[in-house]
Design an enzyme around this catalytic site. Structure first.
Site, PDB file in Angstrom:
ATOM      1  CG  ASN A  86      -1.562   1.281   1.550  1.00  0.00           C
ATOM      2  OD1 ASN A  86      -2.422   1.761   0.813  1.00  0.00           O
ATOM      3  ND2 ASN A  86      -1.122   1.905   2.633  1.00  0.00           N
ATOM      4  CB  SER A 137      -4.423   5.682  -8.114  1.00  0.00           C
ATOM      5  OG  SER A 137      -5.139   6.873  -8.392  1.00  0.00           O
ATOM      6  CE1 TYR A 150      -0.214   8.544  -6.371  1.00  0.00           C
ATOM      7  CE2 TYR A 150      -2.173   8.816  -7.732  1.00  0.00           C
ATOM      8  CZ  TYR A 150      -1.564   8.320  -6.590  1.00  0.00           C
ATOM      9  OH  TYR A 150      -2.304   7.601  -5.664  1.00  0.00           O
ATOM     10  CB  ALA A 152       4.172   7.785 -15.204  1.00  0.00           C
ATOM     11  CB  SER A 153       4.119   5.830 -10.328  1.00  0.00           C
ATOM     12  OG  SER A 153       3.030   6.405  -9.637  1.00  0.00           O
ATOM     13  CE  LYS A 154      -0.424   4.853  -6.711  1.00  0.00           C
ATOM     14  NZ  LYS A 154      -0.122   3.888  -5.653  1.00  0.00           N
TER      15      LYS A 154
HETATM   16  N1  LIG Z   1      -5.580   9.091  -0.535  1.00  0.00           N
HETATM   17  C1  LIG Z   1      -6.018   8.999  -1.773  1.00  0.00           C
HETATM   18  O1  LIG Z   1      -6.834   9.821  -2.248  1.00  0.00           O
HETATM   19  C2  LIG Z   1      -5.553   7.880  -2.660  1.00  0.00           C
HETATM   20  C3  LIG Z   1      -6.249   7.639  -3.851  1.00  0.00           C
HETATM   21  C4  LIG Z   1      -5.826   6.610  -4.678  1.00  0.00           C
HETATM   22  C5  LIG Z   1      -4.750   5.827  -4.312  1.00  0.00           C
HETATM   23  N2  LIG Z   1      -4.082   6.087  -3.152  1.00  0.00           N
HETATM   24  C6  LIG Z   1      -2.937   5.238  -2.829  1.00  0.00           C
HETATM   25  O2  LIG Z   1      -3.169   4.595  -1.598  1.00  0.00           O
HETATM   26  C7  LIG Z   1      -1.932   4.392  -0.899  1.00  0.00           C
HETATM   27  C8  LIG Z   1      -2.014   4.960   0.512  1.00  0.00           C
HETATM   28  O3  LIG Z   1      -2.359   6.327   0.422  1.00  0.00           O
HETATM   29  P1  LIG Z   1      -2.780   7.185   1.699  1.00  0.00           P
HETATM   30  O4  LIG Z   1      -3.436   8.401   1.180  1.00  0.00           O
HETATM   31  O5  LIG Z   1      -3.465   6.333   2.702  1.00  0.00           O
HETATM   32  O6  LIG Z   1      -1.322   7.582   2.242  1.00  0.00           O
HETATM   33  P2  LIG Z   1      -0.889   8.339   3.590  1.00  0.00           P
HETATM   34  O7  LIG Z   1      -2.063   8.946   4.250  1.00  0.00           O
HETATM   35  O8  LIG Z   1       0.241   9.211   3.180  1.00  0.00           O
HETATM   36  O9  LIG Z   1      -0.348   7.142   4.523  1.00  0.00           O
HETATM   37  C9  LIG Z   1       0.751   6.419   4.084  1.00  0.00           C
HETATM   38  C10 LIG Z   1       1.195   5.429   5.142  1.00  0.00           C
HETATM   39  O10 LIG Z   1       2.384   4.798   4.617  1.00  0.00           O
HETATM   40  C11 LIG Z   1       3.455   4.915   5.546  1.00  0.00           C
HETATM   41  N3  LIG Z   1       4.698   4.996   4.793  1.00  0.00           N
HETATM   42  C12 LIG Z   1       5.079   5.946   3.913  1.00  0.00           C
HETATM   43  N4  LIG Z   1       6.311   5.691   3.438  1.00  0.00           N
HETATM   44  C13 LIG Z   1       6.718   4.547   4.050  1.00  0.00           C
HETATM   45  C14 LIG Z   1       7.901   3.770   3.984  1.00  0.00           C
HETATM   46  N5  LIG Z   1       8.934   4.132   3.195  1.00  0.00           N
HETATM   47  N6  LIG Z   1       7.987   2.650   4.739  1.00  0.00           N
HETATM   48  C15 LIG Z   1       6.962   2.270   5.539  1.00  0.00           C
HETATM   49  N7  LIG Z   1       5.811   2.963   5.636  1.00  0.00           N
HETATM   50  C16 LIG Z   1       5.692   4.090   4.898  1.00  0.00           C
HETATM   51  C17 LIG Z   1       3.113   6.182   6.320  1.00  0.00           C
HETATM   52  O11 LIG Z   1       3.658   6.187   7.607  1.00  0.00           O
HETATM   53  P3  LIG Z   1       5.145   6.662   7.978  1.00  0.00           P
HETATM   54  O12 LIG Z   1       5.387   7.936   7.222  1.00  0.00           O
HETATM   55  O13 LIG Z   1       5.106   6.769   9.452  1.00  0.00           O
HETATM   56  O14 LIG Z   1       6.042   5.536   7.511  1.00  0.00           O
HETATM   57  C18 LIG Z   1       1.597   6.052   6.445  1.00  0.00           C
HETATM   58  O15 LIG Z   1       1.278   5.183   7.521  1.00  0.00           O
HETATM   59  C19 LIG Z   1      -0.854   5.020  -1.783  1.00  0.00           C
HETATM   60  O16 LIG Z   1      -0.275   4.023  -2.609  1.00  0.00           O
HETATM   61  C20 LIG Z   1      -1.646   6.003  -2.635  1.00  0.00           C
HETATM   62  O17 LIG Z   1      -1.012   6.272  -3.877  1.00  0.00           O
HETATM   63  C21 LIG Z   1      -4.458   7.094  -2.315  1.00  0.00           C
END
Ligand SMILES: NC(=O)c1ccc[n+]([C@@H]2O[C@H](COP(=O)([O-])OP(=O)(O)OC[C@H]3O[C@@H](n4cnc5c(N)ncnc54)[C@H](OP(=O)(O)O)[C@@H]3O)[C@@H](O)[C@H]2O)c1
Length: 245
Positions: A86, A137, A150, A152-154
Site C-alpha cells: 500500500n 489508483s 503519479y 505514470a507510476s500507477k
Molecule cells: N488518498 C487517496 O486519495 C488515494 C487515492 C488513490 C490511491 N491512493 C494510494 O493509496 C496508498 C495509501 O495512500 P494514503 O493516502 O493512505 O497515504 P498516507 O495517508 O500518506 O499514509 C501512508 C502510510 O504509509 C506509511 N509509509 C510511507 N512511506 C513509508 C515507507 N517508506 N515505509 C513504511 N511505511 C511508509 C506512512 O507512515 P510513515 O510515514 O510513518 O512511515 C503512512 O502510515 C498510496 O499508494 C496512494 O497512492 C491514495
C-alpha cells in the site's frame, strides 16, 4: 454490515503503510476478519495507536519498506497468505515544474519499492499460495493535470500486477490491484484545502462523493480472501464512476 469475522481466519497478512490512511483501515479490517496482521510503517506511535484501536491480532513492524532490513524480514517469514502493498507517494506539479528528484521519488517508491516488496513476499507465500493486492489508483487508468508522475507510476503498477498475475498463477498466487478515487487521508488533506481543486474532484466523480478508507479496505479484504479465489490480474476500481466517463 461487514465481512464475517472468520473470513481471514488462519491467514497471515502484511499491510505496508498501515499507520495512517488507507493502509490503517485495511489493517484494522483484516484483523477484524480474523487474520494475523503484520502492520508496517515508520512511525511507531501510529502503529501503537493502531494496535490500541483493534481487538484483533496485530503485530507491528516499525520498518521502512525501502530498506533491505525490511525486505529480508519479509522474506524470512515462515508463512504468508496475503500482502497489501500500500505504501505510495505523490508529487503534484505541472510537468514543466517537475524536477528529476520528483521523478525519482515517485518511481522509486510507487514502482521499484512496491515491486521489491512483492518479490520478497513470494518466498513465504509459495508454501501455501496467497494473494497480493497492489494499491493503485484511478490514475492508473486515466490522466489528470499535475499528475504525470503519479499517473505514470500507477499505470506501471497496473502493468506489473497483470504480468505478476500471469507469471504466478500456477503457483496459486493471485495478484490484483485496488484503484481508488480520492480519499481523505493525510496524503490528500492539503489538496482539499484548495476550493477549486475540491470542485474539480467532485465534478469528476459521478457519485459526487469521495471514497472512504473503509470503501477501499472492503475491496482489498475481498481480494485477500477466498471469496475472490478465481480473481487475478485485474483491478477493482473504487472510484464512484470517475473512470467510467
Ligand atoms: N488518498 C487517496 O486519495 C488515494 C487515492 C488513490 C490511491 N491512493 C494510494 O493509496 C496508498 C495509501 O495512500 P494514503 O493516502 O493512505 O497515504 P498516507 O495517508 O500518506 O499514509 C501512508 C502510510 O504509509 C506509511 N509509509 C510511507 N512511506 C513509508 C515507507 N517508506 N515505509 C513504511 N511505511 C511508509 C506512512 O507512515 P510513515 O510515514 O510513518 O512511515 C503512512 O502510515 C498510496 O499508494 C496512494 O497512492 C491514495
Amino acid at each position: 454490515m461487514g465481512f464475517s469475522k472468520e473470513l481471514l481466519k488462519g491467514k497471515s497478512i502484511v499491510v505496508t503503510g498501515a499507520g495512517k490512511g488507507i493502509g490503517r483501515a485495511c489493517a484494522l479490517m483484516a484483523a477484524e476478519c480474523g487474520a494475523h496482521v503484520i502492520a508496517v510503517a515508520r512511525t511507531k506511535s501510529d502503529l501503537l495507536s493502531l494496535k490500541d484501536d483493534s481487538s484483533g491480532d496485530i503485530e507491528i513492524w516499525c520498518e521502512d519498506v525501502t530498506q533491505d532490513a525490511f525486505l529480508q524480514r519479509l522474506k524470512n517469514l515462515g508463512q504468508l497468505h496475503g500482502l497489501i502493498n500500500n505504501v505510495g507517494t505523490n508529487r503534484v506539479a505541472k510537468m514543466t515544474e517537475q524536477l528529476d528528484d520528483d521523478l525519482d521519488a515517485v518511481v522509486d517508491l510507487n514502482i521499484k519499492s512496491l515491486y521489491r516488496c512483492a518479490k520478497a513476499a513470494l518466498a513465504p507465500m509459495q508454501k501455501s499460495g496467497g494473494s497480493i493486492v497492489n494499491m493503485s489508483s484511478q490514475m492508473g487508468f486515466v490522466g489528470s493535470p499535475g499528475r504525470t508522475l503519479y499517473c505514470a507510476s500507477k499505470h506501471g503498477v497496473e502493468g506489473l500486477s497483470k504480468a505478476m498475475a500471469v507469471e504466478l498463477a500456477t503457483e496459486n498466487i493471485r495478484v490484483n490491484t485496488v484503484a481508488p478515487t480520492f480519499v481523505l487521508t493525510p496524503m490528500t488533506e492539503p489538496m482539499f484545502a484548495n476550493p477549486e481543486f475540491k470542485k474539480f474532484v467532485f465534478d469528476m466523480i459521478p457519485m459526487q462523493k469521495l471514497a472512504t478508507t473503509e470503501d477501499v479496505a472492503n475491496a482489498s479484504i475481498f481480494l485477500l480472501s477466498d471469496l475472490s479465489a478465481m480473481v487475478t490480474g485485474t483491478s477493482i476500481k473504487v472510484d464512484g464512476g470517475w473512470t467510467a466517463r
